[in-house]
Design a protein around this motif. Structure first.
Motif, PDB file in Angstrom:
ATOM      1  N   GLN A 182      75.312 -60.320 -17.373  1.00 37.80           N
ATOM      2  CA  GLN A 182      74.306 -60.557 -18.411  1.00 37.80           C
ATOM      3  C   GLN A 182      74.043 -59.259 -19.170  1.00 37.80           C
ATOM      4  OE1 GLN A 182      71.040 -63.391 -17.757  1.00 37.80           O
ATOM      5  NE2 GLN A 182      69.685 -61.625 -17.864  1.00 37.80           N
ATOM      6  N   PRO A 183      74.428 -59.193 -20.446  1.00 36.79           N
ATOM      7  CA  PRO A 183      74.190 -57.975 -21.225  1.00 36.79           C
ATOM      8  C   PRO A 183      72.701 -57.675 -21.342  1.00 36.79           C
ATOM      9  CG  PRO A 183      75.683 -59.477 -22.362  1.00 36.79           C
ATOM     10  CD  PRO A 183      75.093 -60.237 -21.224  1.00 36.79           C
ATOM     11  N   GLN A 186      70.606 -57.730 -25.172  1.00 35.73           N
ATOM     12  CA  GLN A 186      71.493 -58.213 -26.227  1.00 35.73           C
ATOM     13  C   GLN A 186      72.232 -57.083 -26.951  1.00 35.73           C
ATOM     14  OE1 GLN A 186      67.865 -59.466 -26.676  1.00 35.73           O
ATOM     15  NE2 GLN A 186      68.553 -60.553 -24.877  1.00 35.73           N
ATOM     16  N   THR A 191      77.432 -56.546 -24.560  1.00 40.66           N
ATOM     17  CA  THR A 191      77.960 -57.903 -24.697  1.00 40.66           C
ATOM     18  C   THR A 191      79.483 -57.887 -24.754  1.00 40.66           C
ATOM     19  OG1 THR A 191      75.955 -58.604 -25.866  1.00 40.66           O
ATOM     20  CG2 THR A 191      77.901 -60.000 -26.095  1.00 40.66           C
ATOM     21  N   LEU A 207      73.892 -65.322 -21.140  1.00 39.44           N
ATOM     22  CA  LEU A 207      73.114 -64.794 -22.263  1.00 39.44           C
ATOM     23  C   LEU A 207      71.658 -65.223 -22.104  1.00 39.44           C
ATOM     24  CD1 LEU A 207      75.531 -65.582 -25.229  1.00 39.44           C
ATOM     25  CD2 LEU A 207      75.258 -63.428 -24.003  1.00 39.44           C
TER      26      LEU A 207
END
Length: 216
Positions: A182-183, A186, A191, A207
């Motif tokens: 999970q980046p 964001q 990502t 995400l």
């Protein structure tokens, strides 16, 4: 406590009731729920006051599992998936709550840092988001990783993947487990790295959908 759509991990998109438990000693610097860290009797208030609040507050309410279920009905919640999060929910014995929920027709999911033993109904879906080298100095337990149905790891750079690899070496088998990257926040570079790694390893990208679409 609120009803929304699960925005992360393998259950993304599922209508869910979130129950956020108070108290967490882990100390993640990027935590977006720091108001849940402190346990103090002076902060206890009514369920109605907490449910009605529209901004972050350290105040919380204290109910047993039957009273919590009654609150679901009182609020008119229709979702049948309950996400137990925090704070750090596994500070508590969640067997009575998760058993009751499953016996009443709900499914349950726990989101935990993996720094406490996971005590819950066998039917509960456990998401471990391992918190490594955090301020609280707590270790991620192998027993929590073994119990996990999903290991969801926030990443910003390659070192976070390397840290996850070291943890995964301690797990007897990843069969039947989802591994999700999970980046963080964001970030574009995070990502890109997460996508590249998920493809190369056949892992899953998570995400924070709720942040993209602007819901709680």
């Amino acid at each position: 406590m609120f009803e929304t759509i699960q925005g992360e991990g393998a259950h993304t998109g599922i209508p869910s009731i979130f129950v956020r438990l108070q108290g967490c000693p882990v100390g993640c610097p990027w935590c977006d729920t720091k108001h849940t860290w402190t346990l103090d009797d002076a902060l206890v208030t009514t369920a109605q006051a907490v449910i009605a609040k529209n901004e972050e507050s350290e105040h919380y309410f204290d109910v047993n599992e039957n009273e919590l279920l009654a609150l679901f009905a009182a609020q008119g919640y229709v979702a049948k998936h309950v996400v137990i999060t925090g704070g750090e929910p596994c500070m508590y014995d969640l067997i009575p709550l998760t058993e009751l929920l499953h016996n009443r027709g709900y499914t349950t999911q726990i989101e935990t840092s993996g720094t406490f033993e996971v005590r819950c109904d066998p039917r509960t879906y456990v998401t471990v988001s391992p918190k490594i080298n955090m301020k609280g100095g707590m270790e991620v337990l192998v027993s929590a990783l073994e119990r996990a149905n999903e290991i969801k790891h926030p990443i910003a750079m390659q070192k976070h993947i390397d840290e996850l690899d070291i943890l995964l070496e301690k797990v007897s088998s990843l069969d039947g487990k989802q591994v999700c990257l999970q980046p963080i926040s964001q970030q574009a570079r995070a990502t890109e790295l997460a996508v590249k790694t998920c493809i190369s390893r056949n892992w899953r990208l998570s995400l924070q959908t709720h942040k993209y679409i602007g819901i709680e």
